[in-house]
Design a protein around this motif. Structure first.
Motif: not given
Length: 209
Positions: A116, A145, A147, A152, A154, A169, A171, A189, A198, A200, A202
């Motif tokens: 995270c 991923i 988001s 944001r 990528l 990416m 919400h 990013v 934000r 993320s 993964q």
């Protein structure tokens, strides 16, 4: 926290339960040298609740790393949920289960960890890299991923040079990097002038970092 949640409630997934992410709207984009990305906007149900829980409940930590001759702050907050550790919201556990079931025919194994990152504003970022610590250095694998929060960008670029691509990416969006993507492409990013918070998440298989 400046992020404003969805004004329209949870996304609709047809006849499926809102608790079960589906893959009927996933679009695959083939890259080069055996790499690909799958993209699905508004994939995660309960995205507003998940985002709020993660900001509040994840034990975020700041890290410092050696950069040439000096130590610098990592420009984002971090936490990793290892194998068997409970995730901070049940929707994330359902999402990981759905990803494992959907991609097992290609991946051959489940997603078991969740890294995270918390991007607090536009100054937080991640530099160009591939997840090549562990098996991703020599084997095809996947990193999924999810988001949450402010959109944001990528960015992805081939390691041997060539045109880069950019994917915004938003919400609740899902992006899966697969095939040779971690070995043959890099992702980042970039910093931006203005952005709200934000998070993320993964999801990775065992021994992929």
């Amino acid at each position: 926290m400046d992020f404003q949640g969805s004004l329209f409630g949870a996304p609709s997934f047809g006849t499926a339960s809102v608790d079960a992410p589906t893959f009927d709207r996933v679009v695959r984009r083939e890259l080069t040298r055996g790499a690909w990305v799958d993209i699905c906007p508004a994939w995660l149900p309960e995205a507003d609740d998940v985002f709020a829980a993660m900001v509040q409940d994840v034990p975020w930590r700041a890290e410092r790393r050696q950069m040439y001759d000096r130590e610098v702050a990592v420009p984002r907050l971090l936490h990793t949920y290892g194998v068997g550790e409970p995730l901070p919201h049940p929707a994330l556990a359902r999402a990981r289960g759905a990803l494992s079931a959907h991609y097992r025919p290609e991946l051959g194994e489940p997603f078991v960890t969740a890294g995270c990152c918390y991007y607090r504003d536009g100054r937080d970022s991640v530099a160009w890299h591939g997840d090549t610590i562990g098996r991703g250095k020599t084997q095809d694998t996947m990193v999924a991923i999810v988001s949450l929060g402010d959109p944001r960008r990528l960015a992805l670029r081939p390691r041997i040079g060539g045109p880069s691509i950019s994917i915004e990416m938003g919400h609740g969006d899902l992006l899966v990097m697969g095939g040779s993507c971690q070995r043959t492409w890099e992702h980042a990013v970039p910093k931006v002038a203005h952005a709200g918070p934000r998070v993320s998440v993964q999801f990775r298989p065992l021994n992929v970092f």
